[in-house]
Design a protein around this motif. Structure first.
Motif, PDB file in Angstrom:
ATOM      1  N   HIS A  76      33.130  -6.255  47.223  1.00  0.00           N
ATOM      2  CA  HIS A  76      33.249  -6.218  45.762  1.00  0.00           C
ATOM      3  C   HIS A  76      34.288  -7.245  45.352  1.00  0.00           C
ATOM      4  CE1 HIS A  76      32.925  -4.852  41.682  1.00  0.00           C
ATOM      5  NE2 HIS A  76      34.249  -4.813  41.620  1.00  0.00           N
ATOM      6  N   THR A 109      29.206  -7.909  45.083  1.00  0.00           N
ATOM      7  CA  THR A 109      29.084  -7.375  43.735  1.00  0.00           C
ATOM      8  C   THR A 109      30.304  -7.772  42.911  1.00  0.00           C
ATOM      9  OG1 THR A 109      30.121  -5.257  44.336  1.00  0.00           O
ATOM     10  CG2 THR A 109      27.712  -5.389  44.493  1.00  0.00           C
ATOM     11  N   TRP A 110      30.121  -7.846  41.595  1.00  0.00           N
ATOM     12  CA  TRP A 110      31.230  -8.067  40.681  1.00  0.00           C
ATOM     13  C   TRP A 110      30.773  -7.682  39.279  1.00  0.00           C
ATOM     14  CZ3 TRP A 110      28.469 -11.995  42.972  1.00  0.00           C
ATOM     15  CH2 TRP A 110      27.786 -12.889  42.137  1.00  0.00           C
ATOM     16  N   THR A 111      31.720  -7.536  38.383  1.00  0.00           N
ATOM     17  CA  THR A 111      31.384  -7.213  37.003  1.00  0.00           C
ATOM     18  C   THR A 111      31.606  -8.428  36.111  1.00  0.00           C
ATOM     19  OG1 THR A 111      33.608  -6.399  36.477  1.00  0.00           O
ATOM     20  CG2 THR A 111      32.020  -4.787  37.321  1.00  0.00           C
ATOM     21  N   PRO A 131      21.891  -8.213  37.697  1.00  0.00           N
ATOM     22  CA  PRO A 131      22.588  -7.014  37.234  1.00  0.00           C
ATOM     23  C   PRO A 131      21.900  -5.746  37.723  1.00  0.00           C
ATOM     24  CG  PRO A 131      22.260  -8.568  35.434  1.00  0.00           C
ATOM     25  CD  PRO A 131      21.421  -9.040  36.573  1.00  0.00           C
ATOM     26  N   TYR A 134      24.571  -1.180  33.854  1.00  0.00           N
ATOM     27  CA  TYR A 134      25.335  -1.453  32.637  1.00  0.00           C
ATOM     28  C   TYR A 134      26.455  -0.424  32.577  1.00  0.00           C
ATOM     29  CZ  TYR A 134      26.351  -2.761  27.812  1.00  0.00           C
ATOM     30  OH  TYR A 134      26.974  -3.211  26.673  1.00  0.00           O
ATOM     31  N   PHE A 138      33.958  -0.127  30.684  1.00  0.00           N
ATOM     32  CA  PHE A 138      34.261   0.166  32.084  1.00  0.00           C
ATOM     33  C   PHE A 138      35.749   0.177  32.388  1.00  0.00           C
ATOM     34  CE2 PHE A 138      34.194  -1.307  36.675  1.00  0.00           C
ATOM     35  CZ  PHE A 138      33.768  -0.093  37.182  1.00  0.00           C
ATOM     36  N   ARG A 154      30.555  -3.920  30.734  1.00  0.00           N
ATOM     37  CA  ARG A 154      30.320  -4.869  31.810  1.00  0.00           C
ATOM     38  C   ARG A 154      28.947  -4.637  32.449  1.00  0.00           C
ATOM     39  NH1 ARG A 154      33.924  -6.745  29.518  1.00  0.00           N
ATOM     40  NH2 ARG A 154      35.945  -7.477  30.277  1.00  0.00           N
ATOM     41  N   LEU A 156      27.240  -4.846  36.215  1.00  0.00           N
ATOM     42  CA  LEU A 156      27.544  -4.938  37.631  1.00  0.00           C
ATOM     43  C   LEU A 156      26.484  -5.827  38.270  1.00  0.00           C
ATOM     44  CD1 LEU A 156      29.248  -3.958  40.079  1.00  0.00           C
ATOM     45  CD2 LEU A 156      27.499  -2.204  40.413  1.00  0.00           C
TER      46      LEU A 156
END
Length: 249
Positions: A76, A109-111, A131, A134, A138, A154, A156
């Protein structure tokens, strides 16, 4: 060198302090709200997680990324910041990808803020990340110069490192949410694939017309967030700055 910069993992306290200052210059956060603390970077690096910096030819730090291992062979990526317009973000992501593959990890993964069009295009079109969720408000209230006064919704994003397919644009998609004069306009769209527009520059809009920026937040939350929670999936991003959203169940 990667994209004109040298990227390496960071280990020393003075390096983490340098990253902290860079992130401070980028986000200008309130003192109690840094993107990541020096102590966390020390802990992440010491336990085999990802802390890397990008340096230009003169040895100046121009970008950095901090991430930690998560479930299902995932890294992440908690925060990445770079000088804009020099391709440093892409170079950092490429380094991150190679690092993960070397560690036996299969995805990152990241936002990101769904309203920031350039980030959506970079993530979906250039990298091929998609994505998966949702996330409404967050991070709660974010006290920094970029996000001040806006809810922290955000997306994801998940980048599957062993897949090379890039998203396309279904020709039959109907516009569900459009940008008209800087304001969001909802429309009727009855098909199984819809287009959800974004503002041209939400960061400028927050400064110059906060009411319009707030309207965009709620409109995208309803058009995109509600559908993703109901099982729809983002499958692409158009040149006009629209999410391509498809019903899959």
């Amino acid at each position: 060198m990667n994209g004109g910069v040298k990227i390496r993992e960071l280990r020393e306290i003075d390096e983490f302090e340098e990253v902290y200052r860079l992130f401070d210059d980028i986000w200008h956060p309130a003192p109690h709200n840094p993107p990541v603390t020096i102590e966390l970077m020390i802990g992440f690096a010491h336990t085999g997680n990802y802390v890397a910096g990008a340096y230009d030819e003169g040895g100046t730090l121009v970008g950095a990324s901090v991430g930690f291992r998560a479930a299902e062979r995932t890294l992440h990526s908690h925060v990445t910041g770079a000088v804009i317009g020099r391709g440093i973000g892409h170079a950092l992501k490429s380094h991150q990808r190679e690092w993960c593959l070397g560690q036996g990890l299969e995805r990152i993964t990241w936002t990101f803020d769904p309203l920031v069009r350039r980030n959506a295009r970079f993530n979906l079109v250039k990298l091929g990340a998609m994505p998966e969720e949702y996330l409404e408000d967050f991070y709660g209230k974010m006290a920094d110069a970029i996000n001040e006064g806006d809810a922290s919704d955000r997306l994801l994003a998940a980048w599957r490192l062993t897949e090379t397919a890039k998203p396309g644009e279904p020709p039959a998609a109907e516009a569900l949410l459009s940008d008209e004069g800087g304001w969001p306009v909802a429309k009727e769209a009855r098909g199984g694939t819809v287009l959800v527009g974004t503002p041209a520059d939400v960061e400028r809009l927050r400064r110059e017309d906060p009411a319009a920026a707030a309207a965009w937040r709620l409109a995208v939350r309803d058009a995109l967030g509600r559908r993703m929670k109901a099982g729809w999936r983002v499958v692409g991003f158009t040149e006009r700055g629209e999410y391509v959203v498809k019903q899959v169940n």
